[in-house]
Scaffold this active site. Structure first.
Site, PDB file in Angstrom:
ATOM      1  N   ASP A 111      46.737  37.840  32.713  1.00 21.91           N
ATOM      2  CA  ASP A 111      46.852  36.414  32.437  1.00 21.91           C
ATOM      3  C   ASP A 111      46.603  36.085  30.965  1.00 21.91           C
ATOM      4  O   ASP A 111      47.400  35.390  30.325  1.00 21.91           O
ATOM      5  CB  ASP A 111      45.870  35.644  33.325  1.00 21.91           C
ATOM      6  CG  ASP A 111      45.965  34.141  33.152  1.00 21.91           C
ATOM      7  OD1 ASP A 111      46.576  33.492  34.006  1.00 21.91           O
ATOM      8  OD2 ASP A 111      45.413  33.616  32.161  1.00 21.91           O
ATOM      9  N   ILE A 131      48.132  31.277  34.829  1.00 19.98           N
ATOM     10  CA  ILE A 131      49.394  32.020  34.945  1.00 19.98           C
ATOM     11  C   ILE A 131      49.337  32.960  36.141  1.00 19.98           C
ATOM     12  O   ILE A 131      50.291  33.054  36.931  1.00 19.98           O
ATOM     13  CB  ILE A 131      49.697  32.761  33.631  1.00 19.98           C
ATOM     14  CG1 ILE A 131      49.813  31.748  32.484  1.00 19.98           C
ATOM     15  CG2 ILE A 131      50.982  33.573  33.753  1.00 19.98           C
ATOM     16  CD1 ILE A 131      49.940  32.378  31.110  1.00 19.98           C
ATOM     17  N   ASP A 132      48.234  33.671  36.303  1.00 23.63           N
ATOM     18  CA  ASP A 132      48.065  34.509  37.487  1.00 23.63           C
ATOM     19  C   ASP A 132      48.180  33.688  38.765  1.00 23.63           C
ATOM     20  O   ASP A 132      48.894  34.060  39.703  1.00 23.63           O
ATOM     21  CB  ASP A 132      46.693  35.190  37.451  1.00 23.63           C
ATOM     22  CG  ASP A 132      46.765  36.645  37.023  1.00 23.63           C
ATOM     23  OD1 ASP A 132      47.807  37.277  37.215  1.00 23.63           O
ATOM     24  OD2 ASP A 132      45.762  37.146  36.487  1.00 23.63           O
ATOM     25  N   GLN A 133      47.442  32.586  38.817  1.00 22.49           N
ATOM     26  CA  GLN A 133      47.393  31.825  40.060  1.00 22.49           C
ATOM     27  C   GLN A 133      48.748  31.194  40.384  1.00 22.49           C
ATOM     28  O   GLN A 133      49.179  31.193  41.548  1.00 22.49           O
ATOM     29  CB  GLN A 133      46.303  30.756  39.961  1.00 22.49           C
ATOM     30  CG  GLN A 133      44.903  31.351  39.826  1.00 22.49           C
ATOM     31  CD  GLN A 133      43.835  30.448  40.398  1.00 22.49           C
ATOM     32  OE1 GLN A 133      43.854  30.116  41.584  1.00 22.49           O
ATOM     33  NE2 GLN A 133      42.890  30.056  39.567  1.00 22.49           N
ATOM     34  N   GLY A 168      51.150  33.796  41.751  1.00 25.46           N
ATOM     35  CA  GLY A 168      50.925  33.992  43.175  1.00 25.46           C
ATOM     36  C   GLY A 168      51.565  32.906  44.009  1.00 25.46           C
ATOM     37  O   GLY A 168      52.132  33.166  45.080  1.00 25.46           O
TER      38      GLY A 168
END
Length: 396
Positions: A140, A168-170, A173
């Site tokens: 991220d 960005i990661d979340q 997902g």
């Protein structure tokens, strides 16, 4: 009440945050999630402090409810054979390995969908599976830097700041979840599975949509805005008599209400402040008037006064203040559950409600390999075969 994805089987081969969060959401919706982890170490977030118990790092706990864990060594032929057997009866498989690794391990879309044409294969990567950056590792914070997010964050006089919520990661997902649900819907019509590809890079670019649009229009790099918005004013944190308060005057109707509530009627219709475009153009003068008015009252006073007038505002809460707020208790978003090793724990539920039902915690995050024997038995392995796999260290 049956959950929307009850009966859907998911093979979660991902790690860290984006993939595990996607799989947890699928589990919250009723899917049966089998989390495949490396023998010995497991998902690397098991080792990220703070820990409730060994192997139960906080990030791991946040993204791995409603899963069963099986530990498999994918570098062994026997381990890959186990995954292939799982894939034959799965509806969804999720992987987040570096580009080229899934192919070497035999868990790529082409390999698994040849075994099961109805399978929906989701591949999550840092920079995508094509292009000159396809082999670069992606976390991220790296994408925040590479995609210019970090150049927008903070104040002009400050250093570089990482957004601490890993947006960005979340969101990657969440995009993976959206793609998988769309493919499940399409499969109902066609009978065929398909593939979903998401990347942190594409997610970051998507999040930058209106920022990039503004850059294309103006042709200059935007200044760091701190708590403000380059297209709106006043729309930022101000200092009340005893602390900061966030104000969101997002249109001219709110501006008129704000001026009436704060005693700024004398400037409300001045040409320099009448419209949002003029307030943005004359930002320093606008902010000076607003700050002078707010400095004479407390945060509590302005929060009550402005809220009563319908003006968006908020104190800048700490996490403890957020959790103690009555609205948090009323929302039901904070879940309480028991973990066999971790004891009493809390979690944040999936932020989606179905038919008014509050979220429920479901299964606690698993210990590494907690369900290996049970999962292998379900797909037809005998006691002797499981013992042989354990002896060979292909599973644990």
């Amino acid at each position: 009440m049956a959950k929307p994805l009850q009966g859907v089987k998911v093979l979660d081969l991902s790690k860290v945050l984006a993939g595990p969060l996607c799989a947890q959401y699928l589990g919250d919706m009723g899917a049966d999630i089998v989390k495949v982890e490396p023998v010995g170490s497991g998902d690397e977030t098991r080792g990220w402090p703070p820990f409730r118990a060994p192997g139960l790092g906080a990030v791991f706990l946040s993204a791995n409810r409603n899963k069963r864990s099986i530990a498999i060594d994918l570098k062994t032929e026997q381990g890959r054979a186990v995954v292939h057997r799982l894939a034959r009866t799965a509806d969804v498989a999720i992987e987040s390995f570096s580009t080229g690794v899934a192919e070497r391990l035999g868990i790529d879309a082409a390999t698994l969908r040849e075994l099961n044409p109805r399978l929906i294969h989701c591949s999550i990567s840092g920079f995508g599976r094509t292009g000159p950056m396809r082999g670069a590792p992606g976390y991220d914070v790296i994408l925040q830097a590479f995609c210019g997010v970090m150049a927008l964050t903070g104040d002009e006089t400050g250093g570089h700041i990482r957004s601490p919520i890993s947006p960005i990661d979340q969101m990657t997902g969440t995009h993976a979840l959206t793609g998988i649900l769309a493919q499940l819907y399409q499969r109902e019509r066609t009978g065929e599975g398909g593939s979903v590809n998401v990347s942190l890079y594409d997610t970051a670019m998507g999040l930058l949509g209106y920022n990039l649009q503004t850059f294309w229009e103006k042709g200059v790099e935007p200044a760091k805005c701190g708590s403000s918005h380059e297209s709106l004013c006043p729309y930022q944190a101000f200092e009340a008599a005893d602390g900061p308060i966030m104000i969101g005057v997002a249109n001219d109707n709110l501006w008129r209400k704000f001026c009436e509530a704060t005693g700024l009627q004398e400037i409300v219709d001045r040409p320099d402040f009448r419209s949002n475009a003029e307030r943005v153009r004359n930002r320093p003068q606008t902010l000076a008037h607003v700050q002078a008015a707010l400095a004479h009252g407390t945060v509590a006073h302005w929060h009550e006064t402005l809220s009563r007038a319908g003006i968006p505002c908020s104190p800048i809460n700490s996490l403890a203040q957020l959790l103690a707020h009555p609205h948090t208790a009323a929302s039901g978003i904070v879940l309480d559950y028991e973990h066999p090793k971790g004891g009493a724990l809390k979690a944040i539920g999936q932020p989606v409600r179905f038919d008014g039902e509050l979220p429920k915690p479901g299964l606690p995050p698993p210990d590494l390999g907690q369900h290996t024997d049970a999962v292998l038995t379900e797909i037809g392995f005998s006691v002797g075969e499981i013992a042989a796999l354990r002896e060979a260290r292909s599973v644990a």
